[in-house]
Scaffold this motif. Structure first.
Motif, PDB file in Angstrom:
ATOM      1  N   THR A   1      24.892  20.043  34.714  1.00 24.60           N
ATOM      2  CA  THR A   1      24.808  21.484  34.927  1.00 24.60           C
ATOM      3  C   THR A   1      23.385  21.860  35.298  1.00 24.60           C
ATOM      4  O   THR A   1      22.433  21.425  34.641  1.00 24.60           O
TER       5      THR A   1
ATOM      6  N   GLU B   1      15.430  21.815  17.274  1.00 23.03           N
ATOM      7  CA  GLU B   1      14.817  23.120  17.010  1.00 23.03           C
ATOM      8  C   GLU B   1      13.298  23.053  17.001  1.00 23.03           C
ATOM      9  O   GLU B   1      12.619  24.077  17.063  1.00 23.03           O
TER      10      GLU B   1
ATOM     11  N   GLN C   1      18.595  20.512  28.002  1.00 25.21           N
ATOM     12  CA  GLN C   1      19.407  21.636  28.452  1.00 25.21           C
ATOM     13  C   GLN C   1      20.447  22.039  27.413  1.00 25.21           C
ATOM     14  O   GLN C   1      20.746  23.217  27.245  1.00 25.21           O
ATOM     15  N   ARG C   2      20.957  21.060  26.682  1.00 26.02           N
ATOM     16  CA  ARG C   2      21.966  21.355  25.657  1.00 26.02           C
ATOM     17  C   ARG C   2      21.383  22.157  24.494  1.00 26.02           C
ATOM     18  O   ARG C   2      22.135  22.748  23.706  1.00 26.02           O
ATOM     19  N   LEU C   3      20.073  22.183  24.371  1.00 27.21           N
ATOM     20  CA  LEU C   3      19.455  23.008  23.333  1.00 27.21           C
ATOM     21  C   LEU C   3      19.651  24.489  23.614  1.00 27.21           C
ATOM     22  O   LEU C   3      19.544  25.321  22.706  1.00 27.21           O
ATOM     23  N   ASP C   4      19.885  24.824  24.890  1.00 33.39           N
ATOM     24  CA  ASP C   4      20.131  26.203  25.306  1.00 33.39           C
ATOM     25  C   ASP C   4      18.971  27.124  24.927  1.00 33.39           C
ATOM     26  O   ASP C   4      19.157  28.219  24.405  1.00 33.39           O
ATOM     27  N   VAL C   5      17.759  26.646  25.193  1.00 32.38           N
ATOM     28  CA  VAL C   5      16.558  27.461  25.015  1.00 32.38           C
ATOM     29  C   VAL C   5      15.701  27.321  26.266  1.00 32.38           C
ATOM     30  O   VAL C   5      15.857  26.369  27.036  1.00 32.38           O
ATOM     31  N   GLU C   6      14.813  28.267  26.474  1.00 32.78           N
ATOM     32  CA  GLU C   6      13.902  28.170  27.607  1.00 32.78           C
ATOM     33  C   GLU C   6      12.801  27.165  27.281  1.00 32.78           C
ATOM     34  O   GLU C   6      12.169  27.230  26.230  1.00 32.78           O
TER      35      GLU C   6
ATOM     36  N   PRO D   1      20.007  23.105  35.118  1.00 34.50           N
ATOM     37  CA  PRO D   1      19.316  23.594  33.929  1.00 34.50           C
ATOM     38  C   PRO D   1      18.391  24.762  34.246  1.00 34.50           C
ATOM     39  O   PRO D   1      17.181  24.624  34.297  1.00 34.50           O
ATOM     40  N   SER D   2      18.985  25.915  34.454  1.00 39.48           N
ATOM     41  CA  SER D   2      18.225  27.073  34.898  1.00 39.48           C
ATOM     42  C   SER D   2      17.229  27.571  33.861  1.00 39.48           C
ATOM     43  O   SER D   2      16.338  28.348  34.176  1.00 39.48           O
ATOM     44  N   ARG D   3      17.365  27.132  32.613  1.00 44.54           N
ATOM     45  CA  ARG D   3      16.446  27.578  31.578  1.00 44.54           C
ATOM     46  C   ARG D   3      15.265  26.620  31.418  1.00 44.54           C
ATOM     47  O   ARG D   3      14.428  26.805  30.546  1.00 44.54           O
TER      48      ARG D   3
END
Length: 305
Positions: A2, A209, A261-266, A4-6
């Protein structure tokens, strides 16, 4: 994978063979800025303080007209020595943090001091910290995180580094377990962590984290084996080419980026291929190829600021 736009991709003076504020073997800072923009990057780090202009107005003009933005500054610390080195440490941190904030960046990369000289290989202190030194390292790093946040609004990200006391999986885990996540995050350098035997994907999955920043780098496993066999210091190891152009080394970057990317953070992911010293015409072609490689992983945009 996917897109990784972030994840915001950038590069750094390190990838142009820049390790020091001034060195006749390094490219002039104007050339670095020209070429990093030409290679397709929009984000840069400050590199060693004093290499790029330290006047915020001038540096802003120079970066703006090349379409560049600053992601972080960098400092070196010896905080395991305890409160005795605090004033000296802060005197070095403060101007870097001030410029970093003035350039609109949000991170300060903190690199522990070397236990052996990266140029001469001279042993400066024991490579293993005592329990008391570990306590000083963690508590003083938390203090630094607090002060940098309160005074400059920046987040410190501690960089595990070869030939320092925060290097291997064991030492990185020990450091993270003993520090406050609200004050201390990690700059995971994939090359340094592999150099010291660590698995970047495992670290991201275990301490996700705590991952606040990435440096993208690869190690040549053949040269690394020789470096380990002969206990070569980090500086001479770099001169031998231990840090190599992706995708020829380890770790594979695509799985690392997928885990991040799976962390879903910038996150910033800053390309850093240690090359000191290097011929002045060597970095740009590598930078172009590396940017194209990352494009192939779906990292085409730098994402939101």
């Amino acid at each position: 994978m996917t897109p990784p736009s972030r994840i915001r991709i950038g590069s750094a003076p390190d990838s142009w063979g820049v390790w020091f504020p001034e060195d006749p073997r390094q490219v002039p800072w104007q050339r670095f800025l020209d070429e990093v923009a030409e290679a397709g990057y929009e984000w840069i780090e400050l590199g060693p303080y004093g290499y790029l202009p330290t006047d915020p107005a001038r540096l802003t003009d120079e970066t703006d007209r090349r379409g560049l933005k600053v992601s972080a500054g960098t400092v070196f610390t010896g905080l395991h020595h305890g409160p005795a080195v605090w004033e000296e440490t802060w005197a070095q941190v403060s101007p870097v943090a001030s410029l970093t904030r003035a350039m609109g960046a949000g991170h300060l990369v903190v690199i522990p001091s070397f236990w052996r000289d990266d140029r001469t290989g001279a042993v400066l202190e024991d490579r293993t910290l005592t329990p008391a030194q570990w306590r000083e390292l963690t508590t003083q790093t938390e203090r630094l995180g607090h002060e940098v946040r309160e005074r400059y609004g920046l987040r410190i990200v501690v960089h595990p580094h070869a030939d320092t006391h925060i290097d291997s999986e064991e030492n990185v885990n020990r450091f993270l377990d003993a520090t406050d996540p609200a004050l201390v995050s990690l700059c995971l350098d994939t090359g340094h962590y592999a150099y010291c035997g660590g698995d970047s994907v495992k670290l991201i999955e275990t301490y996700g984290e705590r991952i606040g920043y990435l440096h993208l780098k690869q190690v040549d496993p053949g040269i690394l084996a020789e470096v380990r066999r002969h206990e070569v210091p980090f500086g001479p190891a770099v001169a031998r080419g231990v840090m190599c152009e992706p995708p020829t080394g380890i770790p594979a970057l695509e799985p690392v980026l997928a885990a991040a990317q799976r962390l879903d953070v910038e996150l910033f992911a800053i390309v850093e291929q240690d090359m000191y010293p290097c011929p002045p015409d060597k970095p740009l072609p590598i930078a172009r190829r590396t940017r194209q490689l990352l494009n192939g992983y779906g990292l085409r945009s730098c994402g939101p600021r």
